[in-house]
Design an enzyme around this catalytic site. Structure first.
Site, PDB file in Angstrom:
ATOM      1  N   SER A 148     -99.137  20.002  22.552  1.00  0.00           N
ATOM      2  CA  SER A 148     -99.385  20.874  21.393  1.00  0.00           C
ATOM      3  C   SER A 148     -99.715  19.977  20.213  1.00  0.00           C
ATOM      4  O   SER A 148     -99.214  18.839  20.134  1.00  0.00           O
ATOM      5  CB  SER A 148     -98.131  21.689  21.075  1.00  0.00           C
ATOM      6  OG  SER A 148     -98.246  22.278  19.787  1.00  0.00           O
ATOM      7  N   TYR A 160     -89.058  21.435  20.030  1.00  0.00           N
ATOM      8  CA  TYR A 160     -90.412  21.645  20.558  1.00  0.00           C
ATOM      9  C   TYR A 160     -91.290  20.448  20.211  1.00  0.00           C
ATOM     10  O   TYR A 160     -91.956  19.869  21.077  1.00  0.00           O
ATOM     11  CB  TYR A 160     -90.988  22.930  19.966  1.00  0.00           C
ATOM     12  CG  TYR A 160     -92.337  23.321  20.533  1.00  0.00           C
ATOM     13  CD1 TYR A 160     -92.447  23.829  21.821  1.00  0.00           C
ATOM     14  CD2 TYR A 160     -93.503  23.178  19.778  1.00  0.00           C
ATOM     15  CE1 TYR A 160     -93.684  24.192  22.353  1.00  0.00           C
ATOM     16  CE2 TYR A 160     -94.739  23.541  20.293  1.00  0.00           C
ATOM     17  CZ  TYR A 160     -94.827  24.044  21.578  1.00  0.00           C
ATOM     18  OH  TYR A 160     -96.045  24.392  22.097  1.00  0.00           O
TER      19      TYR A 160
HETATM   20  N1  LIG Z   1    -100.315  29.664  22.670  1.00  0.00           N
HETATM   21  C1  LIG Z   1    -100.311  28.726  21.774  1.00  0.00           C
HETATM   22  O1  LIG Z   1    -100.600  28.981  20.602  1.00  0.00           O
HETATM   23  C2  LIG Z   1     -99.937  27.316  22.164  1.00  0.00           C
HETATM   24  C3  LIG Z   1    -100.106  26.316  21.221  1.00  0.00           C
HETATM   25  C4  LIG Z   1     -99.783  25.018  21.566  1.00  0.00           C
HETATM   26  C5  LIG Z   1     -99.329  24.732  22.835  1.00  0.00           C
HETATM   27  N2  LIG Z   1     -99.148  25.735  23.738  1.00  0.00           N
HETATM   28  C6  LIG Z   1     -98.641  25.375  25.057  1.00  0.00           C
HETATM   29  O2  LIG Z   1     -99.300  26.113  26.076  1.00  0.00           O
HETATM   30  C7  LIG Z   1     -98.419  26.229  27.211  1.00  0.00           C
HETATM   31  C8  LIG Z   1     -98.154  27.659  27.625  1.00  0.00           C
HETATM   32  O3  LIG Z   1     -99.255  28.447  27.526  1.00  0.00           O
HETATM   33  P1  LIG Z   1     -99.347  29.844  28.298  1.00  0.00           P
HETATM   34  O4  LIG Z   1    -100.200  30.671  27.394  1.00  0.00           O
HETATM   35  O5  LIG Z   1     -99.786  29.665  29.688  1.00  0.00           O
HETATM   36  O6  LIG Z   1     -97.827  30.380  28.291  1.00  0.00           O
HETATM   37  P2  LIG Z   1     -97.193  31.519  29.195  1.00  0.00           P
HETATM   38  O7  LIG Z   1     -95.802  31.716  28.681  1.00  0.00           O
HETATM   39  O8  LIG Z   1     -98.093  32.705  29.217  1.00  0.00           O
HETATM   40  O9  LIG Z   1     -97.161  30.895  30.653  1.00  0.00           O
HETATM   41  C9  LIG Z   1     -96.245  29.905  30.997  1.00  0.00           C
HETATM   42  C10 LIG Z   1     -95.731  30.166  32.372  1.00  0.00           C
HETATM   43  O10 LIG Z   1     -94.752  29.147  32.654  1.00  0.00           O
HETATM   44  C11 LIG Z   1     -93.696  29.739  33.376  1.00  0.00           C
HETATM   45  N3  LIG Z   1     -92.482  28.942  33.211  1.00  0.00           N
HETATM   46  C12 LIG Z   1     -91.622  28.919  32.161  1.00  0.00           C
HETATM   47  N4  LIG Z   1     -90.618  28.069  32.398  1.00  0.00           N
HETATM   48  C13 LIG Z   1     -90.845  27.537  33.624  1.00  0.00           C
HETATM   49  C14 LIG Z   1     -90.164  26.584  34.420  1.00  0.00           C
HETATM   50  N5  LIG Z   1     -89.020  26.020  33.990  1.00  0.00           N
HETATM   51  N6  LIG Z   1     -90.676  26.254  35.622  1.00  0.00           N
HETATM   52  C15 LIG Z   1     -91.826  26.830  36.077  1.00  0.00           C
HETATM   53  N7  LIG Z   1     -92.506  27.762  35.363  1.00  0.00           N
HETATM   54  C16 LIG Z   1     -92.025  28.098  34.151  1.00  0.00           C
HETATM   55  C17 LIG Z   1     -93.551  31.137  32.800  1.00  0.00           C
HETATM   56  O11 LIG Z   1     -92.932  32.000  33.738  1.00  0.00           O
HETATM   57  C18 LIG Z   1     -95.005  31.511  32.511  1.00  0.00           C
HETATM   58  O12 LIG Z   1     -95.576  32.261  33.554  1.00  0.00           O
HETATM   59  C19 LIG Z   1     -97.094  25.629  26.779  1.00  0.00           C
HETATM   60  O13 LIG Z   1     -96.985  24.309  27.233  1.00  0.00           O
HETATM   61  C20 LIG Z   1     -97.182  25.701  25.280  1.00  0.00           C
HETATM   62  O14 LIG Z   1     -96.302  24.788  24.652  1.00  0.00           O
HETATM   63  C21 LIG Z   1     -99.459  27.020  23.432  1.00  0.00           C
END
Ligand SMILES: NC(=O)c1ccc[n+]([C@@H]2O[C@H](COP(=O)([O-])OP(=O)(O)OC[C@H]3O[C@@H](n4cnc5c(N)ncnc54)[C@H](O)[C@@H]3O)[C@@H](O)[C@H]2O)c1
Length: 264
Positions: A148, A160
């Protein structure tokens, strides 16, 4: 078909329910559209299975596997399952990340810190720990970590931020230590994205409507005053996974509409 004949593991391939598509799901779909066979790993298997159905409906190849990235035995198990099902691992895409409940050091509970570091940072260490020996054997591979811009920008969410900064360092160390095996390791740092984990998550946490959350986030983005989408992250991931990025390793790539470039 930039990933033809390649096998990818996408960890965190399900998604938080919501109006839009998540980063992990969009990336898994795009990997499959580009010709990869994809193992979809998620703690919530039902969510990975939804992604699998979308890919299969489009004619792609994917299968699912339950796994928690913070559990060593799970990471070893899905690594082995990938090799059993598809014979190799060309790409590890580590998407999993959580981010709720932390602020400054005074307000953040130890349990919140531990959980966030466990999932976000230890999980990245464990997935790479088990996949790297397979990639070394093959003398090739591409690892992509979803970090991020919080890792490099000001943000009062210490667990985070620290977990994502740690992930950037982990990737750099992996890149240098494994370059002689032809393995590349890179980071994508998303900025403000219009994904369910952000919009639904924040709107619930601060008791504002989704429209209010969107407007506030859009206004912070230099490029077009609009958040990015999961497809922007997925497009960057396809590039880094593909042979087009064959000379790129140890990089932290912002996908943020210029937000991290704005100083002052
Ligand atoms: N959306 C944003 O604005 C943004 C910005 C910066 C970084 N990110 C990063 O993007 C990533 C997530 O994006 P996304 O949209 O796919 O999120 P999401 O929550 O839609 O999908 C993440 C998936 O990971 C799974 N998960 C959670 N914990 C887990 C674990 N311990 N083991 C296995 N699976 C697990 C969840 O069940 C979920 O299906 C993260 O790393 C987040 O920090 C997002």
């Amino acid at each position: 078909m930039r990933l033809e004949n390649k096998v990818a593991i996408v960890v965190g391939a399900g998604q938080t329910p919501g109006e839009t598509i998540g980063n992990g799901r969009a990336t898994a779909i795009l990997f499959a559209r580009e010709g990869a066979q994809v193992l979809l790993v998620d703690k919530r298997i039902e969510s990975a299975l939804e992604t699998e159905q979308i890919i299969k409906d489009e004619g792609g190849t994917a299968s699912s596997c339950a796994g928690d990235v913070s559990v060593d035995a799970d990471c070893l198990a899905f690594t082995n399952i990938c090799v059993e099902r598809y014979g190799k691992i060309d790409i590890l895409h580590h998407n999993v990340g959580i981010g709720v409940g932390d602020r400054g050091p005074i307000e953040t509970a130890e349990s919140v810190w531990d959980k966030m570091l466990d999932v976000n940072l230890k999980g990245a260490f464990l997935t790479s720990k088990h996949v790297l020996p397979i990639m070394r054997e093959a003398n090739s591979g591409s690892i992509i970590f979803i970090s991020s811009i919080a890792a490099i920008c000001s943000m009062n969410a210490i667990a985070y931020k620290a977990s994502k900064a740690g992930m950037n360092s982990l990737s750099q160390a992996i890149a240098i230590d494994n370059a002689r095996f032809g393995i590349r390791s890179n980071v994508i740092m998303p900025g403000l994205m219009d994904t369910p984990i952000a919009i639904e998550g924040i709107s619930k946490a601060i008791n504002k409507t989704r429209q209010q959350v969107r407007a506030r986030r859009d206004a912070q983005v230099p490029l077009g005053s609009k958040m990015g989408t999961a497809w922007d992250v997925a497009n960057a991931a396809v590039f880094l996974a593909s042979d087009d990025a064959g000379f790129i390793t140890g990089v932290n790539l912002p996908v943020d509409g210029g937000q991290s470039a704005r100083i002052g």
